[in-house]
Design a protein around this motif. Sequence first.
Motif, PDB file in Angstrom:
ATOM      1  N   LEU A 193       0.817  -1.296   0.000  1.00  0.00           N
ATOM      2  CA  LEU A 193      -0.188   0.101   0.047  1.00  0.00           C
ATOM      3  C   LEU A 193       0.956   1.385   0.042  1.00  0.00           C
ATOM      4  N   PRO A 194       0.501   2.392  -0.935  1.00  0.00           N
ATOM      5  CA  PRO A 194       0.992   3.722  -0.577  1.00  0.00           C
ATOM      6  C   PRO A 194       0.745   3.979   0.862  1.00  0.00           C
ATOM      7  N   ILE A 195       1.642   4.808   1.341  1.00  0.00           N
ATOM      8  CA  ILE A 195       1.710   5.087   2.748  1.00  0.00           C
ATOM      9  C   ILE A 195       0.710   6.075   3.254  1.00  0.00           C
ATOM     10  N   GLU A 196      -0.113   6.722   2.388  1.00  0.00           N
ATOM     11  CA  GLU A 196      -1.075   7.587   2.521  1.00  0.00           C
ATOM     12  C   GLU A 196      -2.336   7.047   2.774  1.00  0.00           C
ATOM     13  N   LYS A 197      -2.354   5.608   2.213  1.00  0.00           N
ATOM     14  CA  LYS A 197      -3.655   5.004   2.319  1.00  0.00           C
ATOM     15  C   LYS A 197      -3.795   4.115   3.697  1.00  0.00           C
ATOM     16  N   PHE A 198      -2.618   4.582   4.690  1.00  0.00           N
ATOM     17  CA  PHE A 198      -2.840   3.979   5.836  1.00  0.00           C
ATOM     18  C   PHE A 198      -3.723   4.663   6.743  1.00  0.00           C
ATOM     19  N   HIS A 199      -4.629   4.314   7.586  1.00  0.00           N
ATOM     20  CA  HIS A 199      -5.484   4.997   8.401  1.00  0.00           C
ATOM     21  C   HIS A 199      -4.770   5.515   9.447  1.00  0.00           C
ATOM     22  N   GLY A 200      -5.156   6.783   9.562  1.00  0.00           N
ATOM     23  CA  GLY A 200      -4.266   7.394  10.702  1.00  0.00           C
ATOM     24  C   GLY A 200      -2.933   8.361  10.466  1.00  0.00           C
ATOM     25  N   ILE A 201      -2.495   7.898   9.099  1.00  0.00           N
ATOM     26  CA  ILE A 201      -1.395   8.539   8.744  1.00  0.00           C
ATOM     27  C   ILE A 201      -1.827   9.966   7.563  1.00  0.00           C
ATOM     28  N   GLY A 202      -1.933  11.099   8.276  1.00  0.00           N
ATOM     29  CA  GLY A 202      -2.435  12.096   7.422  1.00  0.00           C
ATOM     30  C   GLY A 202      -1.570  12.910   6.669  1.00  0.00           C
ATOM     31  N   PRO A 203      -1.610  13.994   5.868  1.00  0.00           N
ATOM     32  CA  PRO A 203      -0.893  14.675   5.212  1.00  0.00           C
ATOM     33  C   PRO A 203       0.348  15.035   5.515  1.00  0.00           C
ATOM     34  N   LYS A 204       0.500  15.689   6.671  1.00  0.00           N
ATOM     35  CA  LYS A 204       1.497  15.957   7.383  1.00  0.00           C
ATOM     36  C   LYS A 204       2.533  14.857   7.580  1.00  0.00           C
ATOM     37  N   THR A 205       2.097  13.705   8.101  1.00  0.00           N
ATOM     38  CA  THR A 205       2.972  12.789   8.327  1.00  0.00           C
ATOM     39  C   THR A 205       3.492  11.859   7.067  1.00  0.00           C
ATOM     40  N   THR A 206       2.366  12.002   6.145  1.00  0.00           N
ATOM     41  CA  THR A 206       2.903  11.394   5.022  1.00  0.00           C
ATOM     42  C   THR A 206       4.145  12.153   4.244  1.00  0.00           C
ATOM     43  N   PHE A 207       3.974  13.582   4.311  1.00  0.00           N
ATOM     44  CA  PHE A 207       4.837  14.625   3.735  1.00  0.00           C
ATOM     45  C   PHE A 207       6.321  14.197   4.523  1.00  0.00           C
ATOM     46  N   ARG A 208       6.286  13.965   5.681  1.00  0.00           N
ATOM     47  CA  ARG A 208       7.600  13.761   6.575  1.00  0.00           C
ATOM     48  C   ARG A 208       8.165  12.214   6.235  1.00  0.00           C
ATOM     49  N   MET A 209       7.218  11.265   5.901  1.00  0.00           N
ATOM     50  CA  MET A 209       7.698   9.921   5.455  1.00  0.00           C
ATOM     51  C   MET A 209       8.388  10.024   4.205  1.00  0.00           C
ATOM     52  N   HIS A 210       7.716  10.834   3.255  1.00  0.00           N
ATOM     53  CA  HIS A 210       8.186  11.032   1.850  1.00  0.00           C
ATOM     54  C   HIS A 210       9.634  11.762   2.169  1.00  0.00           C
ATOM     55  N   GLU A 211       9.771  12.439   3.001  1.00  0.00           N
ATOM     56  CA  GLU A 211      11.084  13.090   3.053  1.00  0.00           C
ATOM     57  C   GLU A 211      12.135  12.147   3.381  1.00  0.00           C
ATOM     58  N   LEU A 212      11.738  11.294   4.401  1.00  0.00           N
ATOM     59  CA  LEU A 212      12.570   9.876   4.782  1.00  0.00           C
ATOM     60  C   LEU A 212      12.641   8.854   3.716  1.00  0.00           C
ATOM     61  N   GLY A 213      11.914   8.981   2.658  1.00  0.00           N
ATOM     62  CA  GLY A 213      12.203   7.940   1.663  1.00  0.00           C
ATOM     63  C   GLY A 213      11.309   6.799   1.843  1.00  0.00           C
ATOM     64  N   ILE A 214      10.081   7.110   2.616  1.00  0.00           N
ATOM     65  CA  ILE A 214       9.095   6.116   3.166  1.00  0.00           C
ATOM     66  C   ILE A 214       7.747   6.453   2.157  1.00  0.00           C
ATOM     67  N   TYR A 215       7.557   5.576   1.086  1.00  0.00           N
ATOM     68  CA  TYR A 215       6.477   5.855   0.095  1.00  0.00           C
ATOM     69  C   TYR A 215       5.661   4.720   0.163  1.00  0.00           C
ATOM     70  N   TYR A 216       5.901   3.505   0.619  1.00  0.00           N
ATOM     71  CA  TYR A 216       5.020   2.422   0.531  1.00  0.00           C
ATOM     72  C   TYR A 216       5.131   1.656   1.823  1.00  0.00           C
ATOM     73  N   GLY A 217       4.313   0.946   2.297  1.00  0.00           N
ATOM     74  CA  GLY A 217       4.270  -0.117   3.474  1.00  0.00           C
ATOM     75  C   GLY A 217       5.525  -0.858   3.527  1.00  0.00           C
ATOM     76  N   GLU A 218       6.205  -1.135   2.310  1.00  0.00           N
ATOM     77  CA  GLU A 218       7.441  -1.920   2.429  1.00  0.00           C
ATOM     78  C   GLU A 218       8.623  -1.072   3.037  1.00  0.00           C
TER      79      GLU A 218
END
Length: 368
Positions: A193-218
């Motif tokens: 799953l794309p990380i933004e599909k996770f219930h409880g992970i909103g836009p701000k956290t998604t942006f932070r995760m993308h900064e860290l190279g976290i785009y998918y559950g993997e």
Amino acid sequence: MSSDLQFPEPYNNVSRKIIHVDMDAFFSSVEERDNPSLKGKPVIIAKHPRKTGGKGIVATANYEARKFGIHSAMSAYEAYERCPEGIFIEGNYPAYKEASEQILQIMRKITDYVEPMSIDEAYLDVTNNKLQIDSATVVAKHLQRQIYKETRLTSSAGVSYNKFIAKIASDQNKPAGLTVIPPEKAVDFLRELPIEKFHGIGPKTTFRMHELGIYYGEDLYQLDQMDLVRYFGKAGMSYYRKIRGIDNKPLSLTRNRKSVGKEHTYFSNLFSEDEVKRELMRLSKEVQAALERHGKKGKTVVLKVRYNSFETITRRISNATDFKSADKIYQLGQKLYDEIGETDQGIRLLGLTVSNITEVENEQMKLF
């Protein structure tokens, strides 16, 4: 990335059978059911912005309107710009509430373990159910058929062994979809799953995760507990469990809601008054949308401010009469902020909550 210090691996309870039911575009579907001439047309539940001077936000929109990029919490003016031919309807809350109560009665014929989350969604624990059916998939199909038979409304359902996965699953095949995620397939499902599909992970956290190279559950799965705690604090432990399909929270069967609130943590601290005002308005609109979903109004606004130093201040103010508008929530929240706010330190969290809430009854709900 790893660390010598590790937390013990959490226990995963895979013995339960949980269904999450989410009604499809609920408000607009009720309107289409009661007025068939609306079918096939873009329907937007909001006051027409020409009647409000451009104010107000969208409660929900049907799937035809969503093709134009219209979604809940969008400004009604932007929705009009995207789809001038859209049909704006103020909303008929008594009809929505009646349909919601009818759906809950159908659910309770299957199990007493029902947790309503809002007017249009609920969890059911059908591990043991009144139908005496072992298969949660069969129960979910039966439930969807009964809802449609008795209300002429479609629903989407997710079936799994916990609330977190069932919630994500119900959103996979809308409208009128059914997605089943058994324990042995859960981790593979989450890792894709794309990380933004996770219930409880909103836009701000998604942006932070993308900064860290976290785009998918993997990508999330590859990080150990200490890494996640270092990056996200206490929430990191929750992310570690979620990507492994672990969510042992039971259903809450007594939900006497006393307040409705929203808060956001900012990875880049707020240092200007304009930023704070924008965020307070955004929070006000989100709280208003939540109040509308739950059919509530309130008298008190609570402001929460957390500074970069982690010092946290809360203040509250009460109004003489009940309210549920974003403008009123913002007005009271801004008044509180003017008393305690200080941007020089950097603000890492803002929250607005409406409390002293009561149910909206016996009135035509003027949505936004």
